[in-house]
Design a protein around this motif. Structure first.
Motif, PDB file in Angstrom:
ATOM      1  N   LYS A 199       0.827  -1.205   0.000  1.00  0.00           N
ATOM      2  CA  LYS A 199       0.000   0.000   0.000  1.00  0.00           C
ATOM      3  C   LYS A 199       0.862   1.257   0.000  1.00  0.00           C
ATOM      4  CE  LYS A 199      -4.005   2.222   2.006  1.00  0.00           C
ATOM      5  NZ  LYS A 199      -5.241   2.044   2.794  1.00  0.00           N
ATOM      6  N   GLU A 242       3.774   1.552  -1.389  1.00  0.00           N
ATOM      7  CA  GLU A 242       4.290   1.697  -2.749  1.00  0.00           C
ATOM      8  C   GLU A 242       3.218   2.226  -3.688  1.00  0.00           C
ATOM      9  OE1 GLU A 242       7.317  -1.162  -4.318  1.00  0.00           O
ATOM     10  OE2 GLU A 242       6.455  -2.456  -2.780  1.00  0.00           O
ATOM     11  N   ALA A 243       2.012   1.699  -3.559  1.00  0.00           N
ATOM     12  CA  ALA A 243       0.932   2.092  -4.464  1.00  0.00           C
ATOM     13  C   ALA A 243       0.552   3.560  -4.302  1.00  0.00           C
ATOM     14  CB  ALA A 243      -0.291   1.205  -4.229  1.00  0.00           C
ATOM     15  N   ASN A 244       0.789   4.111  -3.114  1.00  0.00           N
ATOM     16  CA  ASN A 244       0.400   5.495  -2.831  1.00  0.00           C
ATOM     17  C   ASN A 244       1.601   6.406  -2.603  1.00  0.00           C
ATOM     18  OD1 ASN A 244      -2.756   5.388  -2.425  1.00  0.00           O
ATOM     19  ND2 ASN A 244      -1.936   3.603  -1.369  1.00  0.00           N
TER      20      ASN A 244
END
Length: 342
Positions: A66, A68-70
């Motif tokens: 999460k 990394e995704a944000n």
């Protein structure tokens, strides 16, 4: 995922017209013991900071994904990680260096917790020991290689390499054989020893919750576990002891870090410092949730027995450096699969 306390707070805020929105601090933590954390840490902090804590939970890999995704637009302000997961996040530029001047309680915690990743990227907030538990009326344990003694043949369980305790077990076996190789992350001798005794090991367990039942059913006489599993094991109606073998024990360290790009840097540091304080570390220890890193914490004997507690215990632990874990974990897994899981 968000916990219940956030859902209730959000609903209440939607129904009441407040003159100004309270500051929010979003923290990402493990899902265990959240009711206890709410009582002894989250709610008291909210009262002090006049802010609202938003709590998200999950395991290391879920929460790292999460982050990394944000990364471009962070939705987390403070994160609790295992030290190896935190190092991975730091190397991906997902964490911000801590301002130690804002952490008044750092000097009061164990040295190994003050800067475990280097460069001030995180601070330890709890730790645990990993050692051998054994039926003391049946066998004795002096060293880590005693796991492969004749008296334990067919009566021992070891953690799988894919568990947190797996590499720590190999680390201590390797230390007993060749400490220099162990510190370099070369576990080849330990893996060879496990492979040689593979058919005399009852199971390579996935969950430490399996161990009390295996002991009570007398399927095993010994296993390797983290100290957090000790209360459940010590409560079974058999003589079971926690070994302190020659060469000590291993263990793990969990850390707190500030997420890169957060707009709540000051509040994030305030929360981390509060968590490290003697008052909060004592409350958490007395709730038997986490073992304290603050050296001023004092608990009664019964509580201490349920935790990894005190300087003597702390000094006996050999932590497997997170950099060594990251560098070698794939080679350990490959060797395990080739020599043991075949």
């Amino acid at each position: 995922m968000f916990n219940a306390r956030l859902t209730v707070s959000a609903a209440a805020l939607a129904m009441v017209a407040a003159p100004a929105a309270a500051q929010e601090l979003t923290i990402s933590v493990y899902g265990i013991a959240q009711d206890a954390f709410d009582e002894v840490l989250y709610t008291p902090f909210e009262e002090i900071c006049d802010c609202e804590l938003v709590v998200e939970t999950g395991n290391n890999s879920e929460r790292l994904a999460k982050l990394e995704a944000n990364a471009a637009n962070p939705v987390i302000d403070v994160i609790a990680f295992a030290d190896s997961a935190a190092l991975e996040a730091a190397e991906k530029d997902l964490l911000a260096p801590l301002d130690m001047a804002q952490l008044s309680n750092v000097d009061g915690i164990y040295d190994f917790a003050q800067d475990p990743l280097g460069n001030g990227m995180a601070v330890g907030y709890t730790f645990y020991g990993t050692s051998i538990v054994y039926r003391s009326e049946e066998v004795s344990i002096e060293t880590w290689t005693d796991l492969f003694s004749e008296e334990l043949a067919g009566r021992v369980a070891l953690p799988n390499i894919t568990t947190t305790q797996g590499p720590l077990t190999l680390y201590m076996i390797q230390r007993a054989i060749d400490a220099e190789k162990a510190e370099a992350g070369d576990f080849s001798d330990a893996i060879a020893m496990v492979a040689e005794n593979r058919d005399r090991i009852v199971t390579f367990y996935e969950r430490s919750s399996q161990i009390p039942q295996l002991l009570q059913q007398e399927e095993i006489l010994a296993s390797v576990v983290g100290r957090f599993a000790w209360p459940g094991i010590s409560s079974i109606p058999l003589e079971v002891e926690w070994a302190l073998p020659e060469g000590g024990q291993s263990g793990g360290l969990n850390v707190l870090a500030v997420v890169a790009g957060t707009e709540q840097t000051e509040l994030a540091h305030q929360f981390i410092d509060y968590w490290l304080s003697e008052e909060i570390q004592t409350r958490i220890a007395e709730a038997r949730v986490d073992s304290p890193v603050n050296t001023a914490v004092e608990v009664d004997e019964e509580t201490a027995e349920a935790l990894t507690y005190g300087p003597e215990m702390a000094e006996s632990i050999h932590f497997l450096p997170p950099a060594v874990q990251m560098e070698n974990r794939e080679s350990w897994l490959d060797a395990w699969n080739t020599e043991i899981a075949r």
